[in-house]
Write an enzyme that holds these catalytic residues in place. Sequence first.
Site, PDB file in Angstrom:
ATOM      1  N   ASP A 140     -28.691  25.495 -89.714  1.00 23.31           N
ATOM      2  CA  ASP A 140     -28.909  26.931 -89.871  1.00 23.31           C
ATOM      3  C   ASP A 140     -30.110  27.418 -89.065  1.00 23.31           C
ATOM      4  O   ASP A 140     -30.489  28.583 -89.160  1.00 23.31           O
ATOM      5  CB  ASP A 140     -29.002  27.364 -91.345  1.00 23.31           C
ATOM      6  CG  ASP A 140     -30.137  26.714 -92.095  1.00 23.31           C
ATOM      7  OD1 ASP A 140     -30.914  25.957 -91.495  1.00 23.31           O
ATOM      8  OD2 ASP A 140     -30.241  26.975 -93.316  1.00 23.31           O
ATOM      9  N   SER A 145     -31.714  20.414 -95.768  1.00 24.60           N
ATOM     10  CA  SER A 145     -32.040  20.994 -94.467  1.00 24.60           C
ATOM     11  C   SER A 145     -32.822  20.044 -93.560  1.00 24.60           C
ATOM     12  O   SER A 145     -32.344  18.982 -93.211  1.00 24.60           O
ATOM     13  CB  SER A 145     -32.792  22.294 -94.717  1.00 24.60           C
ATOM     14  OG  SER A 145     -33.057  22.965 -93.532  1.00 24.60           O
ATOM     15  N   ASP A 179     -31.357  22.251 -86.793  1.00 22.99           N
ATOM     16  CA  ASP A 179     -31.989  21.458 -87.857  1.00 22.99           C
ATOM     17  C   ASP A 179     -30.892  20.692 -88.604  1.00 22.99           C
ATOM     18  O   ASP A 179     -29.713  20.742 -88.226  1.00 22.99           O
ATOM     19  CB  ASP A 179     -32.850  22.324 -88.785  1.00 22.99           C
ATOM     20  CG  ASP A 179     -32.025  23.193 -89.707  1.00 22.99           C
ATOM     21  OD1 ASP A 179     -30.852  23.476 -89.370  1.00 22.99           O
ATOM     22  OD2 ASP A 179     -32.534  23.592 -90.770  1.00 22.99           O
ATOM     23  N   GLY A 219     -43.732  27.368 -99.868  1.00 24.32           N
ATOM     24  CA  GLY A 219     -42.699  27.419-100.892  1.00 24.32           C
ATOM     25  C   GLY A 219     -41.903  26.125-100.964  1.00 24.32           C
ATOM     26  O   GLY A 219     -41.022  25.979-101.816  1.00 24.32           O
ATOM     27  N   THR A 220     -42.175  25.185-100.077  1.00 23.34           N
ATOM     28  CA  THR A 220     -41.364  23.963-100.047  1.00 23.34           C
ATOM     29  C   THR A 220     -42.191  22.681-100.126  1.00 23.34           C
ATOM     30  O   THR A 220     -41.640  21.600-100.252  1.00 23.34           O
ATOM     31  CB  THR A 220     -40.538  23.883 -98.743  1.00 23.34           C
ATOM     32  OG1 THR A 220     -41.450  23.773 -97.645  1.00 23.34           O
ATOM     33  CG2 THR A 220     -39.672  25.108 -98.537  1.00 23.34           C
ATOM     34  N   ARG A 270     -51.043  31.042 -96.670  1.00 23.27           N
ATOM     35  CA  ARG A 270     -50.084  31.280 -97.759  1.00 23.27           C
ATOM     36  C   ARG A 270     -49.715  29.951 -98.395  1.00 23.27           C
ATOM     37  O   ARG A 270     -49.708  28.915 -97.710  1.00 23.27           O
ATOM     38  CB  ARG A 270     -48.832  32.008 -97.255  1.00 23.27           C
ATOM     39  CG  ARG A 270     -48.144  31.315 -96.098  1.00 23.27           C
ATOM     40  CD  ARG A 270     -46.852  32.014 -95.707  1.00 23.27           C
ATOM     41  NE  ARG A 270     -45.755  31.671 -96.602  1.00 23.27           N
ATOM     42  CZ  ARG A 270     -45.023  30.570 -96.510  1.00 23.27           C
ATOM     43  NH1 ARG A 270     -45.267  29.669 -95.557  1.00 23.27           N
ATOM     44  NH2 ARG A 270     -44.066  30.335 -97.363  1.00 23.27           N
ATOM     45  N   PRO A 271     -49.444  29.991 -99.707  1.00 24.84           N
ATOM     46  CA  PRO A 271     -48.991  28.741-100.327  1.00 24.84           C
ATOM     47  C   PRO A 271     -47.573  28.453 -99.857  1.00 24.84           C
ATOM     48  O   PRO A 271     -46.748  29.362 -99.824  1.00 24.84           O
ATOM     49  CB  PRO A 271     -49.015  29.056-101.827  1.00 24.84           C
ATOM     50  CG  PRO A 271     -48.981  30.547-101.930  1.00 24.84           C
ATOM     51  CD  PRO A 271     -49.508  31.124-100.657  1.00 24.84           C
ATOM     52  N   GLU A 290     -36.690  34.288 -88.114  1.00 26.96           N
ATOM     53  CA  GLU A 290     -37.981  33.674 -88.351  1.00 26.96           C
ATOM     54  C   GLU A 290     -38.350  32.941 -87.067  1.00 26.96           C
ATOM     55  O   GLU A 290     -37.469  32.491 -86.317  1.00 26.96           O
ATOM     56  CB  GLU A 290     -37.903  32.677 -89.505  1.00 26.96           C
ATOM     57  CG  GLU A 290     -37.748  33.352 -90.849  1.00 26.96           C
ATOM     58  CD  GLU A 290     -37.918  32.375 -92.008  1.00 26.96           C
ATOM     59  OE1 GLU A 290     -38.807  32.603 -92.847  1.00 26.96           O
ATOM     60  OE2 GLU A 290     -37.178  31.377 -92.077  1.00 26.96           O
TER      61      GLU A 290
HETATM   62  C1  16G Z   1     -37.255  27.435 -96.248  1.00 29.99           C
HETATM   63  C2  16G Z   1     -36.633  28.749 -95.885  1.00 29.99           C
HETATM   64  C3  16G Z   1     -37.142  29.213 -94.540  1.00 29.99           C
HETATM   65  C4  16G Z   1     -38.649  29.285 -94.544  1.00 29.99           C
HETATM   66  C5  16G Z   1     -39.250  27.994 -95.002  1.00 29.99           C
HETATM   67  C6  16G Z   1     -40.731  28.156 -95.235  1.00 29.99           C
HETATM   68  C7  16G Z   1     -34.391  29.532 -96.368  1.00 29.99           C
HETATM   69  C8  16G Z   1     -32.936  29.254 -96.228  1.00 29.99           C
HETATM   70  N1  16G Z   1     -35.183  28.624 -95.814  1.00 29.99           N
HETATM   71  O1  16G Z   1     -36.880  26.430 -95.369  1.00 29.99           O
HETATM   72  O2  16G Z   1     -36.608  30.466 -94.301  1.00 29.99           O
HETATM   73  O3  16G Z   1     -39.137  29.590 -93.273  1.00 29.99           O
HETATM   74  O4  16G Z   1     -38.665  27.596 -96.233  1.00 29.99           O
HETATM   75  O5  16G Z   1     -41.274  26.987 -95.739  1.00 29.99           O
HETATM   76  O6  16G Z   1     -34.801  30.514 -96.948  1.00 29.99           O
HETATM   77  P1  16G Z   1     -42.715  26.953 -96.358  1.00 29.99           P
HETATM   78  O7  16G Z   1     -42.753  27.919 -97.505  1.00 29.99           O
HETATM   79  O8  16G Z   1     -42.926  25.546 -96.750  1.00 29.99           O
HETATM   80  O9  16G Z   1     -43.664  27.373 -95.267  1.00 29.99           O
HETATM   81 MG    MG Z   2     -31.872  24.420 -92.511  1.00 26.38          MG
END
Ligand code: 16G
Ligand code: MG
EC number: 5.4.2.3
Length: 542
Positions: free
Chosen positions: A280, A64, A276, A499-500, A496-497, A370
């Site tokens: 998406d 992404s 992006d 997720g990426t 918040r922690p 979002e």
């Molecule tokens: C991912 C998610 C997106 C979310 C982002 C938050 C999908 C396809 N993509 O890119 O929706 O806004 O993570 O990132 O679910 P973060 O947890 O690092 O803040």
């Molecule tokens: Mg994307």
Amino acid sequence: MDLGVITKHSALHAKPNGLILQYGTAGFRTKAEHLDHVMFRMGLLAVLRSKQTKSTIGVMVTASHNPEEDNGVKLVDPLGEMLAPSWEEHATDLANAEEQDMQRVLIDISEKEAVNLQQDAFIVIGRDTRPSSEKLSQSVIDGVTVLGAQFHDYGLLTTPQLHYMVYCRNTSGQYGKATIEGYYQKLSKAFVELTKQASSSGDKYRSLKVDCANGIGALKLKEMEHYFSQGLSIQLFNDGTKGKLNHFCGADFVKSHQKPPQGMEMKSNERCCSFDGDADRIVYYYHDADGHFHLIDGDKIATLISSFLKELLLEIGESLNIGVVQTAYANGSSTRYLEEIMKVPVYCTKTGVKHLHHKAQEFDIGVYFEANGHGTVLFSKAVEMKIKQLTKELEEKKRKAAKMLENIIDLFNQAAGDAISDMLVIEAILALKGLTVQQWDALYMDLPNRQLKVKVADRRVISTTDAERQAVTPPGLQEAINDLVKKYKLSRAFVRPSGTEDVVRVYAEADTQESADSLALEVSLAVFQLAGGIGERPQPGF
Ligand code: 16G
Ligand code: MG
């Protein structure tokens, strides 16, 4: 399963020792050179999932909006949705199994999920334009073929296009044709029919500048352009011929830095948008006559769309149940506008498309976005049938509105948030309503806000509730946030922690930018102190 053959092939995609990865919010994501074994194993897992669901499963190779050196992979479930949560766990187990344990983990998954190994399986594969993607998708194919499954490799695709292909294949072509032409034709037909209804009050000449993040969106828009050129002319920037993927450009850059991408020629009051890296997400923006930058994010996109849908429903005299789904990142002004002015019910879910998508399925018409620009609109099957019926029954004026709704249903990608499809819907609505980008922007004023990141030793010490708006642990953190928020007007903050990324995210909004900045900094300091901050303390100045 011929375990001997699997072991032999797996050795060609050996897992680096000690590497542990997690199937996160949007699949696996890390440096491309660490992903070969993951790709092979996700090929295997996709086959098991396909056998279990007796459906086609998708595998998308992309990271992404991450930097070009990264890559990632996610599986797409039968109706185009994100992989079911229990299978996310299997994905993590399988990706992290040491070579000698791989067979056992595969057998465990098959047994737990009652997979009939005799069942046929079919996998579709897509990839983005990263230099590493082609080789990594070959590793997926190795995994698929070693389990004896059939597959179709679509090659270069946007992520939502792969979701579309999966959805089409599992609904026997009812949703559309599972080819790239099928996708182009379905969307452009709906778009062209819709914009034909625009009266002359709108801009005669509709044109739009698109920043493609140097990614797959550029390729696909170039292919698609002539299908819809009757209704819209587009000019592409950051099309991948020069710059690096997502580097100082793309929707994520524009949204998080709140400034235009590099490489885009913007004149005042021109309508521009950014995709992006895997197309998406979409955000819009413009420069006003004084040179001020205005961002139109996912919240304002959701507002434009839902108000138009409401108007059409009113016109045809149907009171369908429409709901808007947001996350905690939605600007407070957007939520207030939707609830108080538009009288649309708004719901908040955890971050991550799968949560919003799931919630949106509860409504006749579920609009989800979002703030970062990822979203779409889901229409229940019953609504779709009803609208089709009404296009035949109603008197002239109402029939026109029903026809528009029918086209909009076709134009939205029902399988996933899709920058191309969202762009066409937005452009059609602006044309039909004769709205300029400034008029759209003026629907409401965003509250000034600030996002910061804090590094901590272990971000799992932070747990949240109430769709991530309240911190449950560590003790004392939520009380500290509450006290800080009280110091400012129209203020709100949450943590918040991620997720990426290995960080804790902090969000604050307030009546002025100074207040939002100051609140974000104070909350970051509280996180640093109470949640085991590491490295330098958060500093003022952004
Ligand atoms: C991912 C998610 C997106 C979310 C982002 C938050 C999908 C396809 N993509 O890119 O929706 O806004 O993570 O990132 O679910 P973060 O947890 O690092 O803040
Ligand atoms: Mg994307």
